[in-house]
Write a protein that holds these residues in place. Sequence first.
Motif, PDB file in Angstrom:
ATOM      1  N   MET A  68       0.654  -0.852   0.001  1.00 57.12           N
ATOM      2  CA  MET A  68      -0.171   0.484   0.419  1.00 57.12           C
ATOM      3  C   MET A  68       0.479   1.339   0.197  1.00 57.12           C
ATOM      4  SD  MET A  68      -3.338   0.256   2.412  1.00 57.12           S
ATOM      5  CE  MET A  68      -2.737   1.930   3.594  1.00 57.12           C
ATOM      6  N   ASP A  69       0.114   1.868  -0.554  1.00 58.98           N
ATOM      7  CA  ASP A  69       1.464   3.580  -0.908  1.00 58.98           C
ATOM      8  C   ASP A  69       1.152   4.337   0.252  1.00 58.98           C
ATOM      9  OD1 ASP A  69       2.590   4.486  -2.834  1.00 58.98           O
ATOM     10  OD2 ASP A  69       1.683   5.685  -3.953  1.00 58.98           O
ATOM     11  N   THR A  70       1.405   4.938   0.974  1.00 61.99           N
ATOM     12  CA  THR A  70       1.688   5.713   1.921  1.00 61.99           C
ATOM     13  C   THR A  70       1.947   6.859   1.482  1.00 61.99           C
ATOM     14  OG1 THR A  70       4.171   5.542   3.056  1.00 61.99           O
ATOM     15  CG2 THR A  70       2.524   4.058   3.627  1.00 61.99           C
ATOM     16  N   LEU A  71       1.188   8.386   1.855  1.00 64.96           N
ATOM     17  CA  LEU A  71       1.235   9.802   1.776  1.00 64.96           C
ATOM     18  C   LEU A  71       2.129  10.524   3.029  1.00 64.96           C
ATOM     19  CD1 LEU A  71      -2.075  10.383  -0.088  1.00 64.96           C
ATOM     20  CD2 LEU A  71       0.106  10.656  -0.975  1.00 64.96           C
ATOM     21  N   SER A  72       2.559  11.647   2.509  1.00 58.44           N
ATOM     22  CA  SER A  72       3.804  12.086   3.108  1.00 58.44           C
ATOM     23  C   SER A  72       2.620  12.874   4.174  1.00 58.44           C
ATOM     24  CB  SER A  72       4.280  12.872   2.623  1.00 58.44           C
ATOM     25  OG  SER A  72       4.270  14.122   2.153  1.00 58.44           O
ATOM     26  N   SER A  73       2.695  13.895   4.564  1.00 55.11           N
ATOM     27  CA  SER A  73       1.964  14.651   5.254  1.00 55.11           C
ATOM     28  C   SER A  73       1.203  16.351   4.363  1.00 55.11           C
ATOM     29  CB  SER A  73       2.109  15.468   6.437  1.00 55.11           C
ATOM     30  OG  SER A  73       3.654  16.219   6.339  1.00 55.11           O
ATOM     31  N   GLU A  93       1.551  15.669   0.828  1.00 53.10           N
ATOM     32  CA  GLU A  93       1.079  15.214  -0.417  1.00 53.10           C
ATOM     33  C   GLU A  93      -0.040  14.798   0.340  1.00 53.10           C
ATOM     34  OE1 GLU A  93       4.567  12.681  -2.442  1.00 53.10           O
ATOM     35  OE2 GLU A  93       3.264  11.376  -0.527  1.00 53.10           O
ATOM     36  N   ARG A  94      -0.425  14.366   1.766  1.00 57.49           N
ATOM     37  CA  ARG A  94      -1.789  14.285   1.910  1.00 57.49           C
ATOM     38  C   ARG A  94      -2.536  15.858   1.795  1.00 57.49           C
ATOM     39  NH1 ARG A  94      -5.159  10.943   3.818  1.00 57.49           N
ATOM     40  NH2 ARG A  94      -3.279   8.987   4.993  1.00 57.49           N
TER      41      ARG A  94
END
Length: 118
Positions: free
Chosen positions: A1-6, A8-9
Amino acid sequence: MDTLSSAEREALERFARALRHLRTIMGRNVPSQIVQAYLAVALEEGKPVNEYANLLGASMTTASRHLMDLAERNRYKREGFRLLYRQGNPLDEREKLITLSQHGRAMRQLVLETLGVR
């Protein structure tokens, strides 16, 4: 699963809020092509329809319909979104130049503020 940086979010959340503003003005079911046509004019006003058609990758007829829907009267001669003005080119009477209306400028400002630009 891809995680976003704060960051990017936050950027995606701002983009989603900006789209919600556009949908509030234009209606929940506004096609994305209409939104793209508005954004093309918001980025650079004063072009003729054929130049916007090229920018959008659309036919002249399709771009003309979308831009007309964004103006005072839509393609069905009913009330449009009133975000754009279509005015005659003083140098070529056959050509219409497209600019933002006062309402269109206010919408652009709201989108920019939502995106954290101004």
